[in-house]
Motif scaffolding. Structure first.
Motif, short mmCIF file in Angstrom:
data_model
loop_
_atom_site.label_atom_id
_atom_site.label_comp_id
_atom_site.label_asym_id
_atom_site.label_seq_id
_atom_site.Cartn_x
_atom_site.Cartn_y
_atom_site.Cartn_z
N UNK A 3 91.34 35.62 20.97
CA UNK A 3 90.37 34.73 21.61
C UNK A 3 90.22 35.10 23.10
N UNK A 4 88.97 35.37 23.52
CA UNK A 4 88.79 35.89 24.88
C UNK A 4 89.28 34.92 25.95
N UNK A 5 89.12 33.62 25.72
CA UNK A 5 89.50 32.68 26.78
C UNK A 5 91.02 32.63 26.97
N UNK A 6 91.76 33.29 26.05
CA UNK A 6 93.21 33.36 26.26
C UNK A 6 93.64 34.72 26.78
N UNK A 7 92.65 35.57 27.06
CA UNK A 7 92.96 36.87 27.63
C UNK A 7 92.77 36.77 29.14
N UNK A 8 93.83 37.08 29.89
CA UNK A 8 93.75 36.98 31.35
C UNK A 8 93.61 38.36 31.96
N UNK A 9 92.62 38.49 32.83
CA UNK A 9 92.30 39.78 33.44
C UNK A 9 92.44 39.64 34.95
N UNK A 10 93.16 40.57 35.59
CA UNK A 10 93.21 40.57 37.04
C UNK A 10 92.34 41.71 37.55
N UNK A 11 91.39 41.37 38.40
CA UNK A 11 90.55 42.41 39.00
C UNK A 11 91.07 42.64 40.42
N UNK A 59 96.94 40.17 31.02
CA UNK A 59 96.98 41.13 29.92
C UNK A 59 96.23 42.40 30.28
N UNK A 60 95.28 42.27 31.20
CA UNK A 60 94.48 43.42 31.59
C UNK A 60 94.46 43.49 33.12
N UNK A 61 94.71 44.70 33.64
CA UNK A 61 94.57 44.91 35.08
C UNK A 61 93.41 45.87 35.29
N UNK A 62 92.37 45.40 35.98
CA UNK A 62 91.24 46.25 36.30
C UNK A 62 91.31 46.65 37.77
N UNK A 63 91.36 47.95 38.01
CA UNK A 63 91.50 48.43 39.39
C UNK A 63 90.18 49.07 39.83
N UNK A 64 89.67 48.64 40.97
CA UNK A 64 88.44 49.21 41.48
C UNK A 64 88.74 49.97 42.77
N UNK A 65 88.38 51.25 42.80
CA UNK A 65 88.63 52.04 44.01
C UNK A 65 87.42 52.90 44.34
N UNK A 66 86.99 52.82 45.58
CA UNK A 66 85.88 53.66 46.02
C UNK A 66 86.29 54.56 47.19
#
Lengths: 143, 319
Positions: A3-11, A59-66
């Motif tokens: 269930x997506x609402x139980x998936x935690x993502x850190x941006x 559960x997910x780490x999204x890394x943004x680098x420019x």
């Protein structure tokens, strides 16, 4: 599917560049897709990012680098994660986005980044990647 | 698994603590097991609620408060709540941005939570998450509510001290926060007090309190008004002193006992009504019950009588 609402993502935006439009667009799009997204702001050190990952139990780490420093910062983050006992693809999915040349992307995917999303990647690809992979994490596997 | 996590948490393991919060948030059965096991170790932390309208500067203020509290060497927990979209179920939790410099401090544990359908300004599992942080060893736990309007006052059922943060220039601002919010504040903060209109806001709040003299005289506590400029630290120490004064008042007046009783009562009531609701929902599909629903649709029986019958059948409660 988890269930997506139980998936935690850190941006997260490590390093010195302050261009966070992309990170914010992704954070918003993931929220609109139904995920719980934590955004930590610009100029984060790898240590701050990894501590936030732990306290927020994401559960997910999204890394943004420019900034071009991805071959320094991303391996450092992966190293710190492992030091804290978080194995990429097993305890956490790590994805990256920004200006990352294909050769570097390949290298990063070898050392633990699940997928690198280059400029112009549709958000739907990021969402599909999370949907397809998050259930493989230990946390969501049936005990 | 849960015993192992609890044992690790008690040894100070932050990953285990974070996972326990996830479990109390996601899984009711596990929440029950976790809370029953850690409950004897809770009740030590002071719980301070930070509430106020969106944009008042709650997170920035909290960031500075953490700094002051850490100087006293106390372990700080933060639960920062942002809303879940009722349409997508998703949430964007951004309170952490303002507090990130504390994220690597081993004496600070910050957790963002989404409301997940709860409407009172808190997340559904806030009380359980507080207990986890309490057992983990936090001396002070700050709970930052979602940006609130007038009626999201659940924080009063959770916190020992409620800090209401407002800012100058919300129009007739005291009117705007009068109804429910005014009554739950133990400490008022006028943040961004360097802005035009701060004096007027102070005057209005003060007047409001004068008008309610009877109420606070009976309680023995007149909520102080603290002016702050969170970005420059102005007034932050005074705010922490005001919070500590209130904590002292709670203890000396015995008010804390009354609060704890009230809180336990509210918590038990919420659990009981949740259980009743689920017991009834689980039977809504059954023949007998769906006949009753059909009866209401056909105007053969009114909804009140149908509800009485369902209660009687499911719980054996006579109306």
């Amino acid at each position: 599917m988890v269930e997506r609402s139980k998936v935690r993502v850190l941006v997260a935006k490590p390093g010195l560049d302050g261009h966070d439009r992309g990170a914010k667009v992704v954070a918003r799009a993931l929220r609109d897709a139904g995920f719980e997204v934590i955004y930590t702001g610009i100029r984060q050190t790898p240590e701050q990012i990894v501590e936030s990952v732990i306290q927020e139990d994401v559960d997910v780490l999204g890394i943004s680098i420019l900034s071009g420093a991805h071959m320094v910062l991303i391996p450092k983050i992966l190293h710190l994660l492992e030091e804290k006992g978080l194995k990429p693809n097993d305890d956490i999915l790590v994805i990256a986005g920004g200006i990352i040349p294909p050769d570097d992307a390949q290298e990063l995917e070898k050392i633990g980044v699940g997928r690198v999303f280059g400029p112009g990647s549709p958000i739907s690809e990021i969402i599909a990647f999370i949907d397809e992979n998050v259930h493989k994490l230990k946390k969501f596997r049936p005990a | 698994m849960i015993d192992d996590l609890i044992e690790r948490m008690l040894r100070g393991d932050r990953r285990a603590t974070a996972r326990l919060i996830t479990l109390v948030e996601n899984d009711e059965e596990k929440a029950r097991e976790i809370i029953s096991k850690i409950f004897p170790r809770t009740g030590r932390a002071r719980i301070i609620g930070i509430t106020g309208p969106p944009g008042a500067g709650k997170s920035t203020l909290l960031d500075k408060l953490i700094k002051v509290v850490r100087e006293e060497d106390q372990v700080v927990g933060v639960i920062a709540i942002d809303p879940t979209s009722p349409f997508t179920g998703g949430a964007l939790l951004g309170d952490r941005i303002r507090m990130q410099r504390h994220s690597t401090d081993p004496g600070v544990f910050i957790r963002s939570m989404a409301t997940r359908g709860s409407l009172g300004g808190l997340a559904k599992a806030t009380n359980d998450a507080i207990k986890v942080l309490d057992a983990y060893g936090c001396d002070v736990i700050f709970v930052e509510t979602v940006g609130v309007g007038q009626i999201e006052v659940d924080i009063v059922k959770t916190a020992d001290t409620v800090v209401l943060v407002t800012v100058p220039g919300l129009g007739d601002d005291v009117q705007a926060i009068k109804a429910g919010l005014m009554e739950i504040a133990d400490v008022f903060v006028i943040n961004k007090a360097d802005k035009e209109g701060a004096d007027a806001t102070y005057f209005e709040l003060n007047l409001m309190l004068d008008l309610e003299k009877e109420r606070w005289e009976k309680r023995g506590w007149r909520p102080p008004i603290v002016e702050t400029v969170a970005t420059t630290m102005k007034g932050i120490r005074e705010l922490w002193d005001a919070i500590k004064d209130h904590q002292k008042f709670l203890k000396e007046s015995g008010e804390i006992e009354r609060k704890r009783r009230f809180r336990a009562e509210e918590e038990i009531k919420a659990i009981v009504s949740g259980k009743i609701a689920r017991a009834i929902e689980s039977r809504l599909g059954e023949e007998e019950v769906s006949n009753l629903i059909r009866g209401v649709v056909k105007r053969e029986i009114d909804p009140y009588s149908a509800a009485d019958l369902i209660l009687e059948k499911t719980l054996g409660v006579k109306p």
